[in-house]
Motif scaffolding. Structure first.
Motif: not given
Length: 806
Positions: A118-127
């Motif tokens: 739904k929205y742009p996101m960036k990773r915050i956990g382990k890949r």
């Protein structure tokens, strides 16, 4: 959603009161409606007066090889039904109705899917964990621009890789938009080959000089059709695919059809065909057995074969060839291995009875016009190049080519309408890696050279892949071979430092993104597209418009790339002052110059199918001019003839560095490669030969998350009753399939429609790994990553496994 779409005949006074307090329009409506006689019938009458229903035109752009126009009913801004467009004249092929299959008709379920991004996101956990934080579009596009600049500056642009992906065949957005952007900013590492057809595309030039085949329309003149692993009823099953062309041609000729396949496919059923079950990877052995019968029964005119081909007999061998190096010597046992390739020998390998092999040889040679072709499944093996070449030489040896009703053993040809794509410009990076080696290019770039991997543009790879752009593809963590190894490589963000994924849904690949962007689905997109690569001679163009306003913050890739280009200072060069809609009209006008009968774009924009017709090229069999006069119309091979013996392949065998056990023979031999039953020690541990197949329920992994399709076409491993009984497995039982590469859980389908000793599993199910086991049923968790010898291609149908009840 439309602000009026909450109104239905079931709307209650309480709901209206609640809604009226939440919006101005709701209050106004309540004020109006409250003055009416508030009965259900009266309310329904007023609500229906407010309803707005319309039809819009879109297309299914999935990689099935077909291309279907979609007529979409939209009520109050919501998609309610997907239907086929009306035909010009359904009695005439090329004017017929392009009926979408069950996948295309399910498109509204892709739009309104709980997996939607739904929205742009960036990773915050382990890949790979799938943990993300929502960010703005400006943040997302700035981050991507920054990473493109950082990676290019630090490592060079050959460290930026645009990943092969085919989930959306757009023309003015998607892949072409990304490649245009990357080329404006220094270029990117390229690939060659595809997951689908690497072996046959690479091998064919060594036989014919270029890749081509007759169209299925030639079957109208055939009396015998022999299909090696070709399953158009499931892979090209819509009105926009080659299945329609073949069926209509068969209605004219009533030709006898024989399908050679490990599975009793729907094509066998639909075409009233004879099924010859064959063990996977054994097709080249069958061809050798057929040719042996033709030789010993004097069914071949050797002088005719010598007229058109090099290397069938010793008389036509090049001077550089070894003694007894002809294909005839190989078949008769005069070659290096000393084995006579009798029908009995072929029977032991293929599982086809000796007498049936002999009969088939006679049928092919005595046919008036035999149409011989192959699908892409048989070549998707560790010995796939030899399989492809063996089937290609069969019609040459049997004199079943160049005439009406014949083919050259290849997948039948198709003709494109030639709708332009967004221009991509020139890539400053000349280096290309074989597609199937991208994990090696991350983890072991120093191992990739021109002699080991057929690296193009350089003698060796100087830097590994540090950034991946993956748009509309689920290759990274779902479709590649040996997924456990693949995931392990991707999880290490010190190797590949940045992964950008653009998609519609939270796929297995999306979970490995560092930056994850939501793209419009087909029904939310606008574009001008042509018929796809497997539409046969049916040519057409489709003008599609977004049927609804894109949901949430989903955007066209063209607009995404334009924003990134702005951050990088190249927006004007990227857009040339045009919006995506402007590019669509620009491309249409290019087409209109070649086809002046077309009306102005404003009259056809968003109207669906434009200018459908059957190509006249369908009426000419492949290699017809060469057959009529080979001297005047030579092929593009070095000899100008069909090269059954290829000196160029022998040179590669002599100069390339091949893994132990790999060979590139100059003639199309049957090779007993690893991960097959002929590896006796492995077969004791893993006694079942596992092959993959394309299912009606999804195209690769596209549509795999649509619940209604999962019910209609469940993902199940096919198992013969003899193998199932031995393992105590019943129909619909949950089973474990495993080998040294991993374990998969999936339901079993116990059926006589598959050969004993063979199991078949649909590809494309989304990988879901729990406690080291793929409970999503993704076949690629147990497939091989051993590159095929010549094409360095995909061997994912070559596997040995064991299956047990879970």
């Amino acid at each position: 959603m439309s602000k009026l779409s909450f109104l239905t005949t079931q709307t209650t006074r309480r709901q209206l009161l609640e809604y009226s307090g939440k919006s101005a329009i709701g209050a106004a409506l309540f004020s109006t409606l409250s003055a009416l006689p508030f009965t259900k019938k009266a309310l329904a009458k007023e609500v229906n007066a407010l309803n707005h229903s319309e039809y819009k035109h879109s297309a299914c752009l999935v990689n099935c090889g077909s291309r279907c126009a979609l007529r979409v009913r939209v009520d109050n801004g919501r998609i309610v039904q997907v239907e086929p467009e009306e035909p010009i004249n359904d009695d005439v092929f090329g004017e017929h109705q392009i009926r979408p299959c069950l996948r295309g008709r399910s498109n509204k379920y892709r739009v309104y899917n709980p997996d939607r991004l739904k929205y742009p996101m960036k990773r915050i956990g382990k890949r790979g964990e799938g943990k993300f934080k929502r960010i703005s579009w400006d943040e997302a596009t700035k981050m991507i621009a920054s990473e493109l600049d950082r990676i290019g500056t630090k490592y060079g642009n050959e460290a930026i890789y645009y990943q092969y992906a085919t989930g959306a065949y757009y023309h003015t957005q998607g892949s072409s938009a990304w490649k245009r952007l990357l080329n404006l900013t220094g270029g990117y590492l390229q690939y060659f080959n595809t997951y689908s057809n690497a072996q046959i595309v690479k091998a064919t030039p060594y036989t014919y000089g270029k890749y081509e085949g007759s169209m299925f329309w030639q079957v109208a003149h055939s009396d015998l059709v022999v299909l090696f692993g070709l399953n158009v009823s499931e892979t090209r099953m819509s009105g926009g695919g080659q299945v329609e062309e073949m069926r209509r041609a068969l209605e004219k000729s009533h030709a006898r059809v024989i399908i050679i396949d490990p599975r009793y496919t729907d094509s066998v059923v639909a075409e009233h065909a004879e099924w010859l079950p064959i063990r996977p990877s054994a097709d080249a052995a069958l061809v050798a057995g057929l040719v042996h019968t033709m030789l010993v029964e004097n069914l071949i005119k050797e002088e005719e074969v010598d007229k058109y081909a090099v290397g069938f007999t010793q008389r036509t061998l090049p001077a550089s060839a070894a003694k007894n190096g002809s294909y005839q010597d190989y078949v008769l046992g005069n070659g290096d291995d000393g084995i006579e390739k009798t029908a009995s020998w072929a029977s032991d390998i293929t599982g086809i009875p000796t007498v049936r092999i002999q009969q088939l040889a006679r049928e092919i040679c005595s046919a008036k016009a035999a149409f011989i072709c192959q699908g892409w499944g048989p070549q998707r093996h560790g010995n796939g190049e030899q399989t492809a070449r063996a089937i290609q030489i069969l019609p040459i040896i049997a004199n079943q080519f160049g005439r009406l009703g014949t083919n050259n053993g290849n997948w039948p040809e198709a003709v494109a309408y030639n709708v332009p794509y967004l221009p991509t410009g020139d890539n400053a990076v000349d280096i290309k890696i074989p597609l199937y080696s991208w994990t090696d290019a991350i983890a072991h770039p120093e191992s990739i050279t021109d002699k080991t991997h057929d690296l193009q543009g350089a003698e060796k790879l100087n830097v590994g892949i540090k950034m991946i752009i993956n748009q509309a593809g689920n290759v990274l963590a779902n479709q590649h071979g040996d997924l456990i190894r693949t995931r392990r490589i991707l999880e290490d963000d010190t190797q590949c430092e940045t992964i950008v994924v653009i998609d519609n849904h939270m796929t297995a690949t999306a979970k490995f993104a560092d930056i994850l962007l939501p793209e419009t689905t087909y029904l939310e997109a606008s574009d001008l597209v042509g018929n796809s690569y497997a539409s046969g001679s049916n040519q057409y163009m489709i003008s599609m418009e977004n049927t609804i306003t894109p949901l949430w913050e989903c955007r066209s890739t063209y607009d995404i790339c334009a924003d990134i280009a702005e951050h990088l200072g190249v927006k004007q060069a990227f857009t040339e002052g045009r919006t995506q809609a402007d590019w669509m009209e620009y491309n249409y006008n290019i087409v209109r110059k070649e086809r002046p009968h077309l009306p102005p774009f404003k009259e056809v924009r968003g109207t669906g199918i434009i200018d459908q017709f059957r190509s006249p090229e369908a009426d000419k069999p492949v290699m017809a001019d060469f057959y009529r006069d080979p001297a005047a119309h030579p092929l593009t091979t070095p000899s100008g003839k069909v090269e059954i013996y290829s000196a160029a392949l022998q040179n590669l065998q002599d100069t390339w560095i091949l893994p132990k056990g790999d060979r590139i023979p100059a003639i199309p031999e049957f090779l007993m490669v690893p991960d097959t039953p002929w590896d006796k020690s492995l077969a004791k541990k893993y006694p079942l030969q596992l092959t993959g197949f394309h299912t009606k329920g999804h195209t690769h992994s596209t549509y795999a998350s649509v619940a209604i399709l999962k019910e209609a076409v469940p993902n199940q491993v096919w198992l013969n009753p003899l193998d199932a009984q031995e393992r105590g497995i019943g129909n619909n039982d949950l089973v474990k399939i495993y080998n040294d590469r991993g374990t998969v859980m999936i339901e079993a389908k116990v059926t006589h429609r598959i050969l004993p000793g063979v199991a078949a599993m649909p590809e494309g199910a989304w990988s879901v790994v729990k406690n080291g086991i793929d409970i999503g049923g993704c076949i690629n968790s147990i497939t091989s990553h051993r590159l095929s010898p010549l094409a360095k291609g995909n061997p994912q149908h070559t596997n040995m496994v064991e299956i047990e009840k879970a």
